[in-house]
Design a protein around this motif. Structure first.
Motif, PDB file in Angstrom:
ATOM      1  N   LYS A 161       0.956  -1.861   0.213  1.00  0.00           N
ATOM      2  CA  LYS A 161      -0.074  -0.058   0.362  1.00  0.00           C
ATOM      3  C   LYS A 161       0.529   0.986   0.137  1.00  0.00           C
ATOM      4  O   LYS A 161       0.524   2.119  -1.284  1.00  0.00           O
ATOM      5  N   GLY A 190       0.926   4.047  -3.134  1.00  0.00           N
ATOM      6  CA  GLY A 190       1.271   5.841  -3.006  1.00  0.00           C
ATOM      7  C   GLY A 190       2.476   6.460  -3.639  1.00  0.00           C
ATOM      8  O   GLY A 190       2.084   7.217  -3.358  1.00  0.00           O
ATOM      9  N   GLN A 191       3.459   5.614  -3.033  1.00  0.00           N
ATOM     10  CA  GLN A 191       4.512   6.734  -3.620  1.00  0.00           C
ATOM     11  C   GLN A 191       4.259   6.928  -5.230  1.00  0.00           C
ATOM     12  O   GLN A 191       5.241   7.769  -5.806  1.00  0.00           O
ATOM     13  N   LYS A 233       1.468   6.366  -6.632  1.00  0.00           N
ATOM     14  CA  LYS A 233       0.266   7.138  -7.249  1.00  0.00           C
ATOM     15  C   LYS A 233      -0.580   6.123  -7.520  1.00  0.00           C
ATOM     16  O   LYS A 233      -1.155   6.778  -9.154  1.00  0.00           O
ATOM     17  N   ASP A 235      -3.976   4.022  -7.706  1.00  0.00           N
ATOM     18  CA  ASP A 235      -4.724   3.510  -7.254  1.00  0.00           C
ATOM     19  C   ASP A 235      -4.536   2.554  -6.760  1.00  0.00           C
ATOM     20  O   ASP A 235      -5.640   1.150  -7.608  1.00  0.00           O
TER      21      ASP A 235
END
Length: 301
Positions: A267, A271-272, A274, A276
């Motif tokens: 997760k 996020g790093q 970008k 989804d």
């Protein structure tokens, strides 16, 4: 919408099921806080305050009491490629081949919704390499072909196949030339040692101006919570065939700690980069898939 995964495999007509599920989802959507998603108007979008009123469709306003503006073809058409991981671990749990069944039906629902919105859709299945790769088209005949391929996937029995997620994603990034939304269904569990190679591959898609929606398909009851009765089990590594006989309590704490860290790492990496990243629990029905897709599509307008 919840549906017994066994029933999906027994019913066989995936196109009919997808239609029923999507129409039920849309009906429920209108009664929810998310009713602003205009899935029934393929050529309209909600009017935003401050925009020119020149393109408002007053006939639609008369029927709905809501302001919609007309969208032109280049605005409405989205290109989407659906990727389904067919490696051995996706055929777990064995009683209903849950993860592959769930992913196949979720892809069918998205394909039906995409075509209903006049968007173009393609299908890719993969294990160590690409198995099926269709063009990305919006015609009804092409959608029917995709449904037939998904039905064939439901008939497929478990076989020993390793996964090559990173390799396949690099190939896909090189093959699709126009900007597209790439939706991936994978458990990613067979890539514990290789997860660092997966996200640069996903970044390859992003670098080529594609958007990525990664559904992390999982049976949370057993794979995340390790919820087994306290009795002897024989646990089998689906990828390698290794077996161990043990009581769940003997390994539960260590398993939960390692798994929690692994999922958190994935997760965080998403996020790093970008990406989804959405957990898709096979016990929670298909609305979680359709809603997250609509949220992503709305952001891409």
């Amino acid at each position: 919408m919840n549906l017994d995964l066994n029933a999906i495999r027994q019913f066989g007509n995936i196109e009919f099921l997808a239609k029923q599920m999507v129409e039920g989802f849309i009906t429920g959507l209108h009664k929810s806080p998310y009713h602003g998603f205009s899935v029934e108007f393929a050529e309209h979008r909600l009017y935003n305050t401050g925009e020119s009123t020149r393109h408002i469709d007053w006939k639609v306003y008369g029927k709905t009491d809501r302001l919609y503006t007309k969208r032109y073809e280049e605005e409405t058409n989205l290109r989407c490629l659906l990727l389904i991981d067919t490696s051995s671990s996706m055929f777990y749990p064995e009683k209903n081949l849950g993860k592959i069944t769930f992913s196949t039906m979720a892809a069918a629902c998205l394909a039906y919704l995409l075509q209903n919105q006049r968007d173009a859709v393609g299908l890719c299945t993969f294990s160590e390499d690409i198995e099926i790769l269709t063009p990305i088209k919006s015609t009804p005949s092409h959608l029917h072909t995709i449904f037939l391929q998904l039905e064939n996937l439901l008939k497929e029995n478990h076989s020993e196949k390793k996964s090559g997620v990173a390799n396949v994603i690099h190939q896909i990034a090189d093959k699709i030339n126009k900007r597209s939304l790439v939706i991936i269904f994978s458990d990613m569990l067979e890539n514990r040692g290789d997860k660092d190679s997966i996200f640069p591959a996903l970044q390859h898609l992003k670098h080529n101006n594609h958007e990525v929606l990664l559904f992390h398909v999982i049976d949370s009851k057993t794979e995340e919570e390790f919820n087994f009765e306290e009795r002897p089990y024989e646990f089998i590594d689906i990828e390698k065939g290794q077996k161990v006989k043990i009581n769940p309590s003997q390994v539960k704490d260590a398993y939960l700690s390692a798994t929690k860290q692994y999922f958190e790492d994935i997760k965080l990496k998403a996020g790093q980069y970008k990406i989804d990243f959405i957990k898709a629990d096979i016990n929670n029905g298909f609305d979680q898939i359709l809603l997250n897709y609509l949220i992503k599509r709305n952001k891409m307008k």
